[in-house]
Design a protein around this motif. Structure first.
Motif, mmCIF file in Angstrom:
data_model
loop_
_atom_site.group_PDB
_atom_site.id
_atom_site.type_symbol
_atom_site.label_atom_id
_atom_site.label_comp_id
_atom_site.label_asym_id
_atom_site.label_seq_id
_atom_site.Cartn_x
_atom_site.Cartn_y
_atom_site.Cartn_z
ATOM 1 N N VAL A 12 0.860 -1.174 0.000
ATOM 2 C CA VAL A 12 0.000 0.000 0.000
ATOM 3 C C VAL A 12 0.901 1.230 0.000
ATOM 4 O O VAL A 12 1.671 1.439 0.916
ATOM 5 C CB VAL A 12 -0.922 0.036 1.243
ATOM 6 C CG1 VAL A 12 -1.745 1.316 1.254
ATOM 7 C CG2 VAL A 12 -1.821 -1.182 1.269
ATOM 8 N N VAL A 13 0.804 1.999 -1.056
ATOM 9 C CA VAL A 13 1.584 3.219 -1.179
ATOM 10 C C VAL A 13 0.611 4.386 -1.219
ATOM 11 O O VAL A 13 -0.377 4.356 -1.942
ATOM 12 C CB VAL A 13 2.442 3.206 -2.471
ATOM 13 C CG1 VAL A 13 3.128 4.542 -2.677
ATOM 14 C CG2 VAL A 13 3.460 2.090 -2.410
ATOM 15 N N LYS A 14 0.897 5.401 -0.436
ATOM 16 C CA LYS A 14 0.036 6.587 -0.404
ATOM 17 C C LYS A 14 0.898 7.811 -0.673
ATOM 18 O O LYS A 14 1.881 8.037 0.014
ATOM 19 C CB LYS A 14 -0.647 6.703 0.966
ATOM 20 C CG LYS A 14 -1.639 7.809 1.058
ATOM 21 C CD LYS A 14 -2.875 7.474 0.293
ATOM 22 C CE LYS A 14 -3.880 8.601 0.374
ATOM 23 N NZ LYS A 14 -4.818 8.604 -0.707
ATOM 24 N N ILE A 15 0.553 8.559 -1.690
ATOM 25 C CA ILE A 15 1.225 9.810 -1.995
ATOM 26 C C ILE A 15 0.325 10.933 -1.499
ATOM 27 O O ILE A 15 -0.862 10.960 -1.805
ATOM 28 C CB ILE A 15 1.491 9.953 -3.506
ATOM 29 C CG1 ILE A 15 2.452 8.857 -3.964
ATOM 30 C CG2 ILE A 15 2.043 11.346 -3.821
ATOM 31 C CD1 ILE A 15 2.700 8.826 -5.450
ATOM 32 N N GLU A 116 0.721 6.387 -7.272
ATOM 33 C CA GLU A 116 0.639 5.370 -6.221
ATOM 34 C C GLU A 116 0.690 3.981 -6.835
ATOM 35 O O GLU A 116 1.376 3.092 -6.328
ATOM 36 C CB GLU A 116 -0.650 5.542 -5.406
ATOM 37 C CG GLU A 116 -0.625 6.710 -4.472
ATOM 38 C CD GLU A 116 -1.971 7.011 -3.836
ATOM 39 O OE1 GLU A 116 -1.993 7.882 -2.948
ATOM 40 O OE2 GLU A 116 -2.995 6.406 -4.219
ATOM 41 N N SER A 117 -0.012 3.795 -7.936
ATOM 42 C CA SER A 117 -0.006 2.514 -8.627
ATOM 43 C C SER A 117 1.392 2.184 -9.124
ATOM 44 O O SER A 117 1.882 1.059 -8.960
ATOM 45 C CB SER A 117 -0.997 2.553 -9.795
ATOM 46 O OG SER A 117 -0.936 1.356 -10.526
ATOM 47 N N ILE A 123 7.758 -1.101 -5.813
ATOM 48 C CA ILE A 123 8.098 -1.709 -4.530
ATOM 49 C C ILE A 123 7.887 -3.211 -4.565
ATOM 50 O O ILE A 123 8.690 -3.981 -4.036
ATOM 51 C CB ILE A 123 7.310 -1.031 -3.392
ATOM 52 C CG1 ILE A 123 7.837 0.398 -3.227
ATOM 53 C CG2 ILE A 123 7.425 -1.812 -2.095
ATOM 54 C CD1 ILE A 123 7.016 1.272 -2.323
ATOM 55 N N THR A 124 6.820 -3.644 -5.209
ATOM 56 C CA THR A 124 6.572 -5.081 -5.347
ATOM 57 C C THR A 124 7.668 -5.730 -6.174
ATOM 58 O O THR A 124 8.112 -6.842 -5.871
ATOM 59 C CB THR A 124 5.191 -5.328 -5.983
ATOM 60 O OG1 THR A 124 4.198 -4.726 -5.143
ATOM 61 C CG2 THR A 124 4.898 -6.804 -6.107
ATOM 62 N N SER A 125 8.147 -5.043 -7.212
ATOM 63 C CA SER A 125 9.159 -5.643 -8.089
ATOM 64 C C SER A 125 10.526 -5.741 -7.435
ATOM 65 O O SER A 125 11.344 -6.558 -7.856
ATOM 66 C CB SER A 125 9.259 -4.868 -9.402
ATOM 67 O OG SER A 125 9.868 -3.613 -9.194
ATOM 68 N N ILE A 126 10.799 -4.969 -6.418
ATOM 69 C CA ILE A 126 12.128 -5.042 -5.801
ATOM 70 C C ILE A 126 12.283 -6.248 -4.891
ATOM 71 O O ILE A 126 13.372 -6.504 -4.391
ATOM 72 C CB ILE A 126 12.510 -3.750 -5.052
ATOM 73 C CG1 ILE A 126 11.570 -3.468 -3.897
ATOM 74 C CG2 ILE A 126 12.623 -2.593 -5.994
ATOM 75 C CD1 ILE A 126 11.972 -2.270 -3.056
ATOM 76 N N LYS A 127 11.224 -7.027 -4.765
ATOM 77 C CA LYS A 127 11.340 -8.216 -3.919
ATOM 78 C C LYS A 127 12.389 -9.183 -4.452
ATOM 79 O O LYS A 127 12.967 -9.942 -3.701
ATOM 80 C CB LYS A 127 9.995 -8.907 -3.744
ATOM 81 C CG LYS A 127 9.423 -9.534 -4.980
ATOM 82 C CD LYS A 127 8.061 -10.113 -4.678
ATOM 83 C CE LYS A 127 7.443 -10.671 -5.940
ATOM 84 N NZ LYS A 127 6.102 -11.148 -5.687
#
Length: 145
Positions: A12-15, A116-117, A123-127
């Motif tokens: 969850v990212v919030k700008i 945000e998307s 962030i998901t891809s840096i896993k």
């Protein structure tokens, strides 16, 4: 630092953004004055707006007068007396300020949702770069002498 990811991880990212409009270095519109003008419009009274927002009448009146001085035009129009004990309404300029500010906020909200998307995907891809710690790392004990 180690991260443990599973396939069900949800990011969850919030700008957060706020808009202020300045004229020659003086603020003419931002979240505070927007709220004040909107509440005056809704209540039809500076006194009622002050009570609702938890400000003094003088604070709101002074803020509005300062804005009118910066713009060189009336923002509110007050009429005294009658059954309604007086009414304060926004002038056309006051209504335009609210309308423009609301439009800007809607556009900014659309842009921030898109970002945000994008950030959630990033962030998901840096896993793939995260290391999963297999054993508990022992923290050395340090004793001062």
């Amino acid at each position: 630092m180690y991260f443990k990811w599973n396939k069900l991880s949800f990011v969850v990212v919030k700008i957060k953004m706020r808009i202020w409009v300045d004229k020659d270095g003086q603020e003419i519109l931002g979240p505070g004055i927007y709220t004040i003008l909107k509440t005056v419009e809704e209540t039809g009274s500076i006194a009622a707006a002050a009570r609702k927002l938890g400000y003094s009448y003088k604070f709101i009146w002074t803020y509005i007068k300062k804005l009118e001085d910066v713009l060189g035009a009336p923002i509110v129009e007050s009429r005294r007396g009658g059954k309604e004990r007086g009414v304060t309404e926004l002038t056309e300029i006051g209504k335009l300020l609210l309308s423009y500010y609301e439009s800007m906020n809607k556009e900014v909200e659309q842009v921030t949702k898109a970002w945000e998307s994008r950030f959630s995907e990033l962030i998901t891809s840096i896993k793939q770069y995260a290391e999963v710690k297999k054993e508990e790392e022992e923290i050395p004990y340090y004793e001062e002498e």
